[in-house]
Scaffold this motif. Structure first.
Motif, PDB file in Angstrom:
ATOM      1  N   UNK A  87       0.803  -1.225   0.000  1.00 11.65           N
ATOM      2  CA  UNK A  87       0.000   0.000   0.000  1.00 11.65           C
ATOM      3  C   UNK A  87       0.835   1.274   0.000  1.00 11.65           C
ATOM      4  N   UNK A  88       2.115   1.182   0.367  1.00  9.84           N
ATOM      5  CA  UNK A  88       2.953   2.378   0.483  1.00  9.84           C
ATOM      6  C   UNK A  88       3.539   2.828  -0.848  1.00  9.84           C
ATOM      7  N   UNK A  89       3.462   1.999  -1.887  1.00  6.82           N
ATOM      8  CA  UNK A  89       4.128   2.310  -3.156  1.00  6.82           C
ATOM      9  C   UNK A  89       3.229   3.089  -4.105  1.00  6.82           C
ATOM     10  N   UNK A  90       3.869   3.944  -4.913  1.00  9.64           N
ATOM     11  CA  UNK A  90       3.181   4.568  -6.043  1.00  9.64           C
ATOM     12  C   UNK A  90       3.118   3.549  -7.176  1.00  9.64           C
ATOM     13  N   UNK A  91       1.997   3.513  -7.892  1.00 13.26           N
ATOM     14  CA  UNK A  91       1.835   2.583  -9.016  1.00 13.26           C
ATOM     15  C   UNK A  91       1.679   3.391 -10.296  1.00 13.26           C
ATOM     16  N   UNK A  92       2.569   3.131 -11.255  1.00  9.40           N
ATOM     17  CA  UNK A  92       2.531   3.838 -12.538  1.00  9.40           C
ATOM     18  C   UNK A  92       2.615   2.802 -13.650  1.00  9.40           C
ATOM     19  N   UNK A  93       2.277   3.221 -14.858  1.00  9.52           N
ATOM     20  CA  UNK A  93       2.382   2.328 -16.007  1.00  9.52           C
ATOM     21  C   UNK A  93       3.657   2.613 -16.787  1.00  9.52           C
ATOM     22  N   UNK A  94       4.100   1.624 -17.518  1.00 11.86           N
ATOM     23  CA  UNK A  94       5.312   1.758 -18.319  1.00 11.86           C
ATOM     24  C   UNK A  94       5.188   2.946 -19.267  1.00 11.86           C
ATOM     25  N   UNK A  95       6.259   3.716 -19.365  1.00 14.90           N
ATOM     26  CA  UNK A  95       6.248   4.903 -20.203  1.00 14.90           C
ATOM     27  C   UNK A  95       5.925   6.167 -19.435  1.00 14.90           C
ATOM     28  N   UNK A  96       5.461   6.028 -18.188  1.00 14.48           N
ATOM     29  CA  UNK A  96       5.160   7.210 -17.371  1.00 14.48           C
ATOM     30  C   UNK A  96       6.460   7.923 -17.009  1.00 14.48           C
ATOM     31  N   UNK A  97       6.359   9.210 -16.747  1.00 17.88           N
ATOM     32  CA  UNK A  97       7.515  10.013 -16.359  1.00 17.88           C
ATOM     33  C   UNK A  97       7.908   9.660 -14.932  1.00 17.88           C
ATOM     34  N   UNK A  98       9.080   9.063 -14.770  1.00 20.09           N
ATOM     35  CA  UNK A  98       9.558   8.653 -13.445  1.00 20.09           C
ATOM     36  C   UNK A  98      10.482   9.685 -12.817  1.00 20.09           C
ATOM     37  N   UNK A  99      10.703  10.803 -13.498  1.00 20.65           N
ATOM     38  CA  UNK A  99      11.682  11.772 -13.005  1.00 20.65           C
ATOM     39  C   UNK A  99      11.312  12.324 -11.634  1.00 20.65           C
ATOM     40  N   UNK A 100       9.996  12.388 -11.337  1.00 21.19           N
ATOM     41  CA  UNK A 100       9.571  12.902 -10.040  1.00 21.19           C
ATOM     42  C   UNK A 100      10.023  12.036  -8.883  1.00 21.19           C
ATOM     43  N   UNK A 101      10.273  10.765  -9.139  1.00 17.85           N
ATOM     44  CA  UNK A 101      10.733   9.862  -8.085  1.00 17.85           C
ATOM     45  C   UNK A 101      12.250   9.903  -7.913  1.00 17.85           C
ATOM     46  N   UNK A 102      12.939  10.634  -8.785  1.00 22.54           N
ATOM     47  CA  UNK A 102      14.397  10.662  -8.732  1.00 22.54           C
ATOM     48  C   UNK A 102      14.931  11.812  -7.892  1.00 22.54           C
ATOM     49  N   UNK A 103      14.043  12.687  -7.420  1.00 25.34           N
ATOM     50  CA  UNK A 103      14.475  13.783  -6.564  1.00 25.34           C
ATOM     51  C   UNK A 103      14.299  13.444  -5.087  1.00 25.34           C
ATOM     52  N   UNK A 104      13.913  12.209  -4.814  1.00 24.08           N
ATOM     53  CA  UNK A 104      13.707  11.773  -3.438  1.00 24.08           C
ATOM     54  C   UNK A 104      14.978  11.122  -2.894  1.00 24.08           C
ATOM     55  N   UNK A 105      14.882  10.645  -1.675  1.00 24.27           N
ATOM     56  CA  UNK A 105      15.945   9.810  -1.098  1.00 24.27           C
ATOM     57  C   UNK A 105      15.260   8.601  -0.469  1.00 24.27           C
ATOM     58  N   UNK A 106      15.532   7.434  -0.996  1.00 26.77           N
ATOM     59  CA  UNK A 106      14.933   6.214  -0.466  1.00 26.77           C
ATOM     60  C   UNK A 106      15.604   5.862   0.861  1.00 26.77           C
ATOM     61  N   UNK A 107      14.793   5.559   1.863  1.00 31.66           N
ATOM     62  CA  UNK A 107      15.300   5.273   3.206  1.00 31.66           C
ATOM     63  C   UNK A 107      15.123   3.780   3.510  1.00 31.66           C
ATOM     64  N   UNK A 108      16.198   2.987   3.445  1.00 31.90           N
ATOM     65  CA  UNK A 108      16.072   1.550   3.731  1.00 31.90           C
ATOM     66  C   UNK A 108      15.595   1.251   5.149  1.00 31.90           C
ATOM     67  N   UNK A 109      15.926   2.119   6.115  1.00 31.40           N
ATOM     68  CA  UNK A 109      15.477   1.872   7.484  1.00 31.40           C
ATOM     69  C   UNK A 109      13.957   1.966   7.578  1.00 31.40           C
ATOM     70  N   UNK A 110      13.379   2.942   6.907  1.00 37.24           N
ATOM     71  CA  UNK A 110      11.919   3.061   6.904  1.00 37.24           C
ATOM     72  C   UNK A 110      11.273   1.854   6.225  1.00 37.24           C
ATOM     73  N   UNK A 111      11.882   1.387   5.143  1.00 36.60           N
ATOM     74  CA  UNK A 111      11.353   0.205   4.452  1.00 36.60           C
ATOM     75  C   UNK A 111      11.395  -1.019   5.360  1.00 36.60           C
TER      76      UNK A 111
END
Length: 367
Positions: free
Chosen positions: A186-210
């Motif tokens: 439930x925590x993930x964003x769901x997009x279809x192939x070809x969608x602009x993923x650039x908005x997810x590249x300005x984040x910082x993924x936190x393995x501890x939170x995961x």
């Protein structure tokens, strides 16, 4: 340098998503470690750039294994490219049989690198059959070690549940694919192939939170009403389970769902939190350490804040944090029958606290 970790069992769909990132993000590069011949001691590094140029070379490792590949080649490769300043993004195109957690944690631990996102790419036409598949990775040539007995369902579930972005390869496929992904993560964003993923590249993924979100020893799961045939039911009770009745019902419980996870309390092991992980017909049970209510006060300082916080949410004046908290997700599940079956495994008031001569779960007790 930003890093996007792209994972997934479905190689063609994953490669398509990686190529799309290369086309749309300037100054990007992709690296893939081909482990198809790792059983023969061979790992090949394949590097691609936006022009379509691909370079492949065999990697020299002390031992041909997944962890050695990450430690001895992937991380040095990323650090070299971060230092030379020619690329703003490196896409790590993961081998299909790898789970993302260890790779993500290794990348995030390096201050020179910024793990921006972990994406799992799914071929929607294959999702449900693979989540329900009994195949081992070796049956499909995806194993990464001689004794790798993990199943396709096990690895796919972990890839899906860990990611912060789920990419669907097509709009078609089974109508319940999106609903299944939404309930598994439930925590993930769901997009279809070809969608602009650039908005997810300005984040910082936190393995501890995961890790906090996923650890079944303290995670809190919620029910999900049936959507396109997919449903999730969470069973929470404050009485222990009878070990023999649970053992007799295990096969039926596991067969009911595609995915099960959580923690449970066994009458024969009152001080041990037991962790439940099921993937279709595969069940794994292990000790999650002691229930906090079984610990002396002086030991509380040694317990992680996340575990303490969850225990407080679960706390009952009589049994402390001991409880059943199991969540099951499936397609076309008979949830009423499943809940009744689980309830039938509970110990009665007279059985609580008695000695159990036959404990099928004795091997999971601590010590």
């Amino acid at each position: 340098m930003r890093i996007a970790l792209v994972t997934g069992l479905h190689a063609e769909a994953r490669t398509e998503a990686v190529d799309e990132l290369l086309r749309t993000v300037p100054r990007s590069v992709a690296v893939h470690h081909d482990m198809g011949d790792i059983g023969d001691g061979v790992v090949r590094r394949v590097v691609r750039d936006p022009s379509g140029t691909s370079r492949s070379e065999q990697v020299e490792l002390d031992h041909a294994c997944a962890s050695c590949t990450v430690r001895e080649d992937l991380l040095p490769f990323l650090l070299r490219h971060a230092a030379d300043g020619r690329h703003d993004l490196c896409v790590v195109d993961s081998w299909e049989g790898l789970e993302p957690r260890s790779i993500a944690e290794s990348i995030a631990a390096r201050p020179e690198l910024r793990l921006a996102s972990v994406a799992t790419v799914v071929d929607t036409s294959r999702l449900t059959s693979d989540v329900g598949s009994p195949d081992e990775l070796g049956d499909r040539g995806m194993d990464i070690a001689q004794d790798d007995t993990r199943t396709v369902a096990e690895v796919l579930n972990r890839q899906v549940e860990y990611a912060n972005v789920l990419v669907l390869s097509t709009e078609g496929g089974h109508s319940h694919a999106r609903a299944l992904l939404r309930q598994l993560n439930p925590a993930a964003a769901i997009v279809t192939s070809g969608a602009d993923l650039s908005g997810f590249l300005d984040q910082r993924f936190d393995p501890e939170s995961a890790h906090r979100r996923l650890n079944p020893a303290w995670a809190h799961y919620l029910d999900h009403d049936e959507t396109r045939g997919v449903s999730t039911v969470t069973w929470t009770r404050k009485r222990p389970m009878h070990p023999e009745r649970l053992s007799d019902a295990l096969e039926r419980i596991v067969a009911t769902s595609l995915r099960g996870r959580g923690r449970f309390w066994l009458a024969s092991q009152p001080d041990t939190l037991l962790v439940w992980e099921s993937h279709q017909d595969l069940l794994m049970v292990e000790s999650g350490g002691p229930w906090l209510s079984a610990l002396p006060e002086a030991a509380m300082d040694l317990v992680s804040p996340d575990r303490r916080a969850t225990a407080l949410l679960d706390w009952d004046p009589t049994v402390g944090d001991r409880r059943q908290h199991l969540s099951f997700t499936g397609v076309g599940m008979d949830t009423a029958s499943l809940l009744a079956l689980l309830d039938s495994c509970l110990a009665t008031e007279t059985e609580v606290g008695q000695e159990f001569q036959n404990d099928p779960f004795a091997e999971f007790s601590e010590g």
